[in-house]
Design a protein around this motif. Structure first.
Motif, short mmCIF file in Angstrom:
data_model
loop_
_atom_site.label_atom_id
_atom_site.label_comp_id
_atom_site.label_asym_id
_atom_site.label_seq_id
_atom_site.Cartn_x
_atom_site.Cartn_y
_atom_site.Cartn_z
N MET A 197 -10.57 -21.34 -27.39
CA MET A 197 -11.08 -22.58 -26.84
C MET A 197 -12.20 -23.12 -27.71
O MET A 197 -13.08 -22.36 -28.13
N LYS A 198 -12.14 -24.41 -27.96
CA LYS A 198 -13.17 -25.10 -28.73
C LYS A 198 -13.82 -26.15 -27.84
O LYS A 198 -13.46 -26.32 -26.68
N HIS A 199 -14.77 -26.87 -28.42
CA HIS A 199 -15.49 -27.84 -27.59
C HIS A 199 -14.57 -28.94 -27.07
O HIS A 199 -14.80 -29.50 -26.01
N GLN A 200 -13.47 -29.22 -27.81
CA GLN A 200 -12.52 -30.22 -27.32
C GLN A 200 -11.87 -29.77 -26.02
O GLN A 200 -11.60 -30.59 -25.13
N LEU A 240 -13.70 -30.64 -18.41
CA LEU A 240 -14.70 -31.41 -17.68
C LEU A 240 -14.17 -32.79 -17.29
O LEU A 240 -14.42 -33.28 -16.19
N ALA A 241 -13.43 -33.41 -18.19
CA ALA A 241 -12.89 -34.74 -17.91
C ALA A 241 -11.98 -34.70 -16.69
O ALA A 241 -12.04 -35.59 -15.83
N PHE A 258 -7.98 -13.11 -24.65
CA PHE A 258 -7.94 -14.49 -24.19
C PHE A 258 -9.30 -14.82 -23.59
O PHE A 258 -10.10 -13.93 -23.29
N ARG A 259 -9.59 -16.10 -23.46
CA ARG A 259 -10.87 -16.54 -22.92
C ARG A 259 -10.65 -17.30 -21.62
O ARG A 259 -9.62 -17.96 -21.44
N ILE A 260 -11.62 -17.20 -20.73
CA ILE A 260 -11.60 -17.93 -19.47
C ILE A 260 -12.86 -18.79 -19.42
O ILE A 260 -13.98 -18.27 -19.48
N LEU A 261 -12.67 -20.10 -19.31
CA LEU A 261 -13.79 -21.00 -19.09
C LEU A 261 -14.02 -21.08 -17.59
O LEU A 261 -13.16 -21.55 -16.85
N THR A 262 -15.16 -20.59 -17.13
CA THR A 262 -15.49 -20.61 -15.71
C THR A 262 -16.45 -21.76 -15.44
O THR A 262 -17.47 -21.90 -16.13
N ASP A 300 -25.19 -21.63 -21.56
CA ASP A 300 -25.93 -20.98 -22.64
C ASP A 300 -25.81 -21.86 -23.89
O ASP A 300 -25.39 -23.02 -23.82
N ASN A 301 -26.18 -21.31 -25.02
CA ASN A 301 -26.21 -22.09 -26.25
C ASN A 301 -25.00 -21.86 -27.13
O ASN A 301 -25.08 -21.98 -28.35
N GLY A 302 -23.87 -21.52 -26.50
CA GLY A 302 -22.64 -21.34 -27.27
C GLY A 302 -22.24 -22.63 -27.97
O GLY A 302 -22.51 -23.73 -27.49
N SER A 303 -21.57 -22.47 -29.11
CA SER A 303 -21.23 -23.65 -29.93
C SER A 303 -20.35 -24.63 -29.17
O SER A 303 -20.41 -25.85 -29.42
N GLU A 304 -19.54 -24.14 -28.22
CA GLU A 304 -18.67 -25.03 -27.46
C GLU A 304 -19.45 -25.93 -26.52
O GLU A 304 -18.96 -26.99 -26.12
N PHE A 305 -20.65 -25.50 -26.14
CA PHE A 305 -21.45 -26.25 -25.16
C PHE A 305 -22.50 -27.14 -25.80
O PHE A 305 -22.91 -28.14 -25.22
N ILE A 306 -22.98 -26.74 -26.99
CA ILE A 306 -24.05 -27.53 -27.62
C ILE A 306 -23.49 -28.46 -28.70
O ILE A 306 -24.27 -29.13 -29.39
#
Length: 205
Positions: A67-70, A76-77, A45-49, A92-98
């Protein structure tokens, strides 16, 4: 021995983002990143910190199998509604952030993006330090039997990190201490036998 290097100012990228901006006040610079964990069955599993670099407060720990960029935008919303947007957000330059959708949405809200150089995690040092604490203090020593259990325990750790755990960089104070003192437990309560910090955590929930 390397030769003495001249002092350097902030580095600005072609897109106008700065990778050496130091936080000066709460909500000046947020940072976000991903940490990976596993449940007892071996599934990842992933944790967005998401943290505030100035106050050291952990703003959110979002747990999901994928988790995807959505999902980043949704997290964030929620924070922007409750706290307002920061001036800058570092990652960083992960696809979810850029992702283009993320950059455009942040740009419309006036939030400037700070992307670190590839392969340079030290440029996101506050978040890297936080992720290390999360892994050392919780993930490496806890067995999560389900994703639901992981969500509950990780959120409980976040509350403890923010409100009770001392931080050396803050003069050994927590970043967001509770302002309300919980009422004392009734006489003979089992809470009297718990450590003070744990008892306070239980009475608040």
């Amino acid at each position: 021995m390397p030769q003495n290097q001249p002092k350097r100012g902030r580095l600005w990228l072609n897109d106008g983002s700065c990778i050496r901006l130091r936080p000066e006040y709460p909500d000046h610079v947020w940072a976000y990143d991903f940490v990976e964990g596993r449940t007892h069955d071996g599934r990842k599993f992933r944790i967005l910190t998401i943290i505030d670099e100035a106050s050291r407060e952990c703003l959110a720990l979002i747990v999901a199998r994928k988790m995807k960029h959505q999902d980043v935008l949704a997290a964030l919303a929620d924070l922007f509604v409750s706290r307002g947007p920061p001036a800058h957000i570092r990652s960083d330059n992960g696809s979810e952030f850029i992702a283009k959708a993320v950059q455009e949405w942040l740009g419309r809200l006036g939030v400037k993006t700070l992307y670190i150089a590839p392969g340079s995690p030290w440029e996101n040092g506050y978040n890297e330090s936080f992720n290390g604490s999360l892994r050392d203090e919780l993930l490496n020593g806890e067995i999560f039997y389900s994703l639901a259990e992981a969500k509950v325990l990780i959120e409980a750790w976040r509350r403890h990190y923010n409100t009770i755990r001392p931080h050396s960089s803050l003069g050994y104070r927590p970043p967001a201490p509770e302002t309300a003192i919980p009422p004392p437990p009734p006489s003979g309560s089992a809470l009297l036998h718990l450590p003070a910090a744990v008892a306070a955590e239980v009475t608040m929930h």
